[in-house]
Design a protein around this motif. Structure first.
Motif, PDB file in Angstrom:
ATOM      1  N   LEU A   9      11.026  19.197  52.641  1.00 37.01           N
ATOM      2  CA  LEU A   9      11.716  20.031  53.621  1.00 37.01           C
ATOM      3  C   LEU A   9      11.936  19.273  54.925  1.00 37.01           C
ATOM      4  CD1 LEU A   9      12.870  22.807  54.333  1.00 37.01           C
ATOM      5  CD2 LEU A   9      10.592  23.456  55.101  1.00 37.01           C
ATOM      6  N   ALA A  10      10.941  18.521  55.370  1.00 42.12           N
ATOM      7  CA  ALA A  10      11.076  17.733  56.603  1.00 42.12           C
ATOM      8  C   ALA A  10      12.152  16.663  56.453  1.00 42.12           C
ATOM      9  CB  ALA A  10       9.737  17.098  56.960  1.00 42.12           C
ATOM     10  N   ILE A  11      12.215  16.014  55.296  1.00 41.32           N
ATOM     11  CA  ILE A  11      13.239  14.996  55.063  1.00 41.32           C
ATOM     12  C   ILE A  11      14.630  15.616  55.068  1.00 41.32           C
ATOM     13  CG2 ILE A  11      14.153  13.399  53.327  1.00 41.32           C
ATOM     14  CD1 ILE A  11      11.223  12.776  52.595  1.00 41.32           C
ATOM     15  N   ILE A  12      14.769  16.777  54.428  1.00 42.12           N
ATOM     16  CA  ILE A  12      16.070  17.458  54.411  1.00 42.12           C
ATOM     17  C   ILE A  12      16.481  17.874  55.811  1.00 42.12           C
ATOM     18  CG2 ILE A  12      17.266  19.545  53.619  1.00 42.12           C
ATOM     19  CD1 ILE A  12      15.697  19.252  50.990  1.00 42.12           C
ATOM     20  N   LEU A  13      15.556  18.443  56.576  1.00 39.70           N
ATOM     21  CA  LEU A  13      15.876  18.849  57.943  1.00 39.70           C
ATOM     22  C   LEU A  13      16.237  17.659  58.821  1.00 39.70           C
ATOM     23  CD1 LEU A  13      13.233  21.642  58.623  1.00 39.70           C
ATOM     24  CD2 LEU A  13      15.676  21.903  58.245  1.00 39.70           C
ATOM     25  N   LEU A  14      15.544  16.559  58.651  1.00 42.37           N
ATOM     26  CA  LEU A  14      15.850  15.346  59.405  1.00 42.37           C
ATOM     27  C   LEU A  14      17.239  14.811  59.046  1.00 42.37           C
ATOM     28  CD1 LEU A  14      14.677  13.368  61.471  1.00 42.37           C
ATOM     29  CD2 LEU A  14      13.807  12.039  59.553  1.00 42.37           C
ATOM     30  N   ALA A  15      17.581  14.848  57.755  1.00 43.46           N
ATOM     31  CA  ALA A  15      18.908  14.395  57.323  1.00 43.46           C
ATOM     32  C   ALA A  15      20.009  15.291  57.892  1.00 43.46           C
ATOM     33  CB  ALA A  15      18.978  14.368  55.795  1.00 43.46           C
ATOM     34  N   VAL A  16      19.791  16.604  57.877  1.00 46.12           N
ATOM     35  CA  VAL A  16      20.783  17.529  58.436  1.00 46.12           C
ATOM     36  C   VAL A  16      20.940  17.300  59.931  1.00 46.12           C
ATOM     37  CG1 VAL A  16      21.231  19.978  58.924  1.00 46.12           C
ATOM     38  CG2 VAL A  16      20.524  19.266  56.640  1.00 46.12           C
ATOM     39  N   LEU A  17      19.842  17.091  60.628  1.00 50.88           N
ATOM     40  CA  LEU A  17      19.902  16.815  62.063  1.00 50.88           C
ATOM     41  C   LEU A  17      20.650  15.521  62.335  1.00 50.88           C
ATOM     42  CD1 LEU A  17      18.971  17.704  64.892  1.00 50.88           C
ATOM     43  CD2 LEU A  17      16.925  16.335  64.525  1.00 50.88           C
ATOM     44  N   LEU A  18      20.400  14.497  61.553  1.00 57.31           N
ATOM     45  CA  LEU A  18      21.086  13.216  61.718  1.00 57.31           C
ATOM     46  C   LEU A  18      22.588  13.363  61.471  1.00 57.31           C
ATOM     47  CD1 LEU A  18      20.824  10.167  62.226  1.00 57.31           C
ATOM     48  CD2 LEU A  18      20.513   9.903  59.757  1.00 57.31           C
ATOM     49  N   VAL A  19      22.954  14.072  60.424  1.00 54.55           N
ATOM     50  CA  VAL A  19      24.381  14.301  60.144  1.00 54.55           C
ATOM     51  C   VAL A  19      25.015  15.100  61.279  1.00 54.55           C
ATOM     52  CG1 VAL A  19      25.986  15.493  58.591  1.00 54.55           C
ATOM     53  CG2 VAL A  19      24.164  14.074  57.654  1.00 54.55           C
ATOM     54  N   GLY A  20      24.323  16.081  61.810  1.00 53.67           N
ATOM     55  CA  GLY A  20      24.848  16.861  62.924  1.00 53.67           C
ATOM     56  C   GLY A  20      25.067  16.015  64.169  1.00 53.67           C
ATOM     57  N   ILE A  21      24.130  15.137  64.455  1.00 54.46           N
ATOM     58  CA  ILE A  21      24.274  14.248  65.615  1.00 54.46           C
ATOM     59  C   ILE A  21      25.452  13.298  65.411  1.00 54.46           C
ATOM     60  CG2 ILE A  21      23.184  12.353  66.871  1.00 54.46           C
ATOM     61  CD1 ILE A  21      20.516  13.850  66.463  1.00 54.46           C
TER      62      ILE A  21
END
Length: 101
Positions: A9-21
């Motif tokens: 879950l942390a990896i997925i959230l980090l990936a989504v945050l990175l894509v958003g940035i």
């Protein structure tokens, strides 16, 4: 197993945050939005797209509220019926035990 789920879950959230940035950084062009009856000020394209996403999510949640309430009511009714039937079954079991010689 629980820590693995948290890690994924942390990896997925980090990936989504990175894509958003990255999305926000790559869409800095200012765009005015004309909604036929009102013209909104020029703001970056990423802000308009994220605002559209938020509006869509909120409208989707509002649209699903009726279905959710109907299902919640049906669940409550089924649980109440289940409790009544369990009480009746327990009563019949006790009555059967009392009737045995």
């Amino acid at each position: 197993m629980r820590w693995l789920k948290g890690l994924i879950l942390a990896i997925i959230l980090l990936a989504v945050l990175l894509v958003g940035i990255l999305f926000a950084v790559n869409n800095q062009q200012t765009v005015p939005l004309n909604l036929i009856w009102v013209e909104l000020p020029a703001i970056s394209l990423s802000v308009w797209l994220l605002a559209a996403l938020v509006c869509g999510v909120v409208l989707g949640m509002l649209a699903m509220t009726g279905v959710w309430l109907r299902l919640r009511t049906a669940l409550s009714r089924a649980q109440r019926l289940n409790r009544q039937q369990r009480k009746e079954l327990d009563r019949l079991r006790v009555q059967e035990l009392k009737e045995l010689p």
